[in-house]
Design a protein around this motif. Structure first.
Motif, short mmCIF file in Angstrom:
data_model
loop_
_atom_site.label_atom_id
_atom_site.label_comp_id
_atom_site.label_asym_id
_atom_site.label_seq_id
_atom_site.Cartn_x
_atom_site.Cartn_y
_atom_site.Cartn_z
N MET A 17 57.12 39.98 53.23
CA MET A 17 58.39 38.63 53.25
C MET A 17 59.24 38.53 51.25
N LEU A 18 58.23 39.17 50.80
CA LEU A 18 58.88 39.42 49.23
C LEU A 18 59.97 41.01 49.30
N PRO A 19 61.13 41.10 48.14
CA PRO A 19 61.42 42.38 47.86
C PRO A 19 60.52 43.06 46.94
N TYR A 20 59.96 43.60 47.66
CA TYR A 20 58.75 43.87 46.59
C TYR A 20 60.49 45.01 45.51
N LYS A 21 60.97 45.41 46.42
CA LYS A 21 61.60 47.23 44.94
C LYS A 21 62.06 46.40 43.71
N THR A 22 62.34 44.91 43.92
CA THR A 22 63.42 44.59 42.85
C THR A 22 61.77 43.71 41.68
N LYS A 23 62.47 43.72 41.09
CA LYS A 23 62.00 43.48 38.76
C LYS A 23 61.43 42.19 39.58
N ARG A 24 61.88 41.22 40.25
CA ARG A 24 61.83 39.73 40.60
C ARG A 24 60.83 40.02 41.58
N GLY A 25 60.59 40.98 42.97
CA GLY A 25 59.58 40.81 43.67
C GLY A 25 58.33 41.29 43.41
N LYS A 26 58.74 43.19 42.80
CA LYS A 26 57.31 43.14 41.50
C LYS A 26 56.44 42.45 40.59
N ALA A 27 57.47 41.76 39.82
CA ALA A 27 56.64 40.57 39.66
C ALA A 27 55.69 38.85 40.31
N ALA A 28 56.23 39.38 41.26
CA ALA A 28 55.80 38.04 42.62
C ALA A 28 54.33 38.46 42.82
N LEU A 29 54.73 39.93 43.25
CA LEU A 29 53.63 40.33 44.03
C LEU A 29 52.31 41.37 42.98
N GLY A 30 52.94 40.49 41.60
CA GLY A 30 52.31 40.93 41.02
C GLY A 30 51.05 40.26 40.43
N ARG A 31 51.88 38.63 40.47
CA ARG A 31 51.51 37.33 40.24
C ARG A 31 50.05 37.36 41.19
N LEU A 32 50.73 37.65 43.06
CA LEU A 32 49.79 37.12 43.92
C LEU A 32 47.96 38.26 43.41
N LYS A 33 46.88 36.66 43.79
CA LYS A 33 46.20 37.42 43.86
C LYS A 33 45.14 37.08 45.56
N LEU A 34 43.91 37.55 45.47
CA LEU A 34 43.65 37.74 47.12
C LEU A 34 42.05 38.04 46.68
N PHE A 35 41.44 37.10 47.80
CA PHE A 35 40.10 37.15 47.68
C PHE A 35 39.24 37.40 48.97
N GLU A 36 37.85 37.80 49.08
CA GLU A 36 37.85 38.09 49.81
C GLU A 36 36.29 36.73 49.79
N GLY A 37 36.63 35.59 50.55
CA GLY A 37 34.88 34.70 50.51
C GLY A 37 35.82 34.10 48.93
N ILE A 38 35.03 33.17 48.05
CA ILE A 38 34.87 32.85 46.67
C ILE A 38 34.17 33.18 45.74
N PRO A 39 35.08 34.29 44.16
CA PRO A 39 35.12 34.74 43.41
C PRO A 39 34.23 33.86 42.51
#
Length: 148
Positions: A17-39
């Motif tokens: 869903m993101l433009p991950y090849k651009t600077k903005r997209g890479k930065a947004a994807l870098g800020r994304l945090k996903l977890f399995e369960g609750i850390p």
């Protein structure tokens, strides 16, 4: 590459869903945090239920639904049972933590109340709080013993 864990499965969906090849997209994807369960940093936090997003309110009565963990289990993820056991253990520990915290808050409230009674009694006898710093040391020990 076919990701099997729910975390990577969702990561791949969001990346699409993101433009991950651009600077903005890479930065947004870098800020994304996903977890399995609750850390650990978040397992002690109070959980908040958002009523408008609950399945019972959003879906119809006989509407079919699935979870990401179920989908990943079908494509080869083998740790669904382990994650469920860890989640149950986390819930038990969270309940014990909340009960201990309630008890500590109750004891703190009682101690504060008792301290306020003692301090109020002392300040009514001699206005210690309104004295300048130098004269505070001049108060005799006997006058402070009368407060207790």
């Amino acid at each position: 590459m076919h990701y099997r864990t729910p975390r990577m499965y969702v990561w791949r969906i969001i990346r699409g869903m993101l433009p991950y090849k651009t600077k903005r997209g890479k930065a947004a994807l870098g800020r994304l945090k996903l977890f399995e369960g609750i850390p650990p940093p978040f397992d002690k936090k109070r959980k908040v239920c958002i009523l408008r997003s609950m399945r019972t309110f959003r879906l119809g009565v006989k509407r079919a639904y699935t979870s990401v963990a179920d989908i990943c289990g079908l494509v080869g993820w083998k740790h669904q049972r382990l994650l469920r056991e860890q989640e149950n253990l986390r819930k038990k520990n969270a309940i014990a933590y909340r009960e201990a915290k309630k008890e500590m808050n109750k004891l703190r409230y009682i101690a504060t109340k008792q301290t306020n009674k003692i301090v109020g009694k002392c300040t009514s006898q001699k206005s210690v709080l309104h004295l300048p710093f130098q004269s505070f040391h001049m108060i005799s020990r006997s006058s402070m013993e009368n407060c207790a």
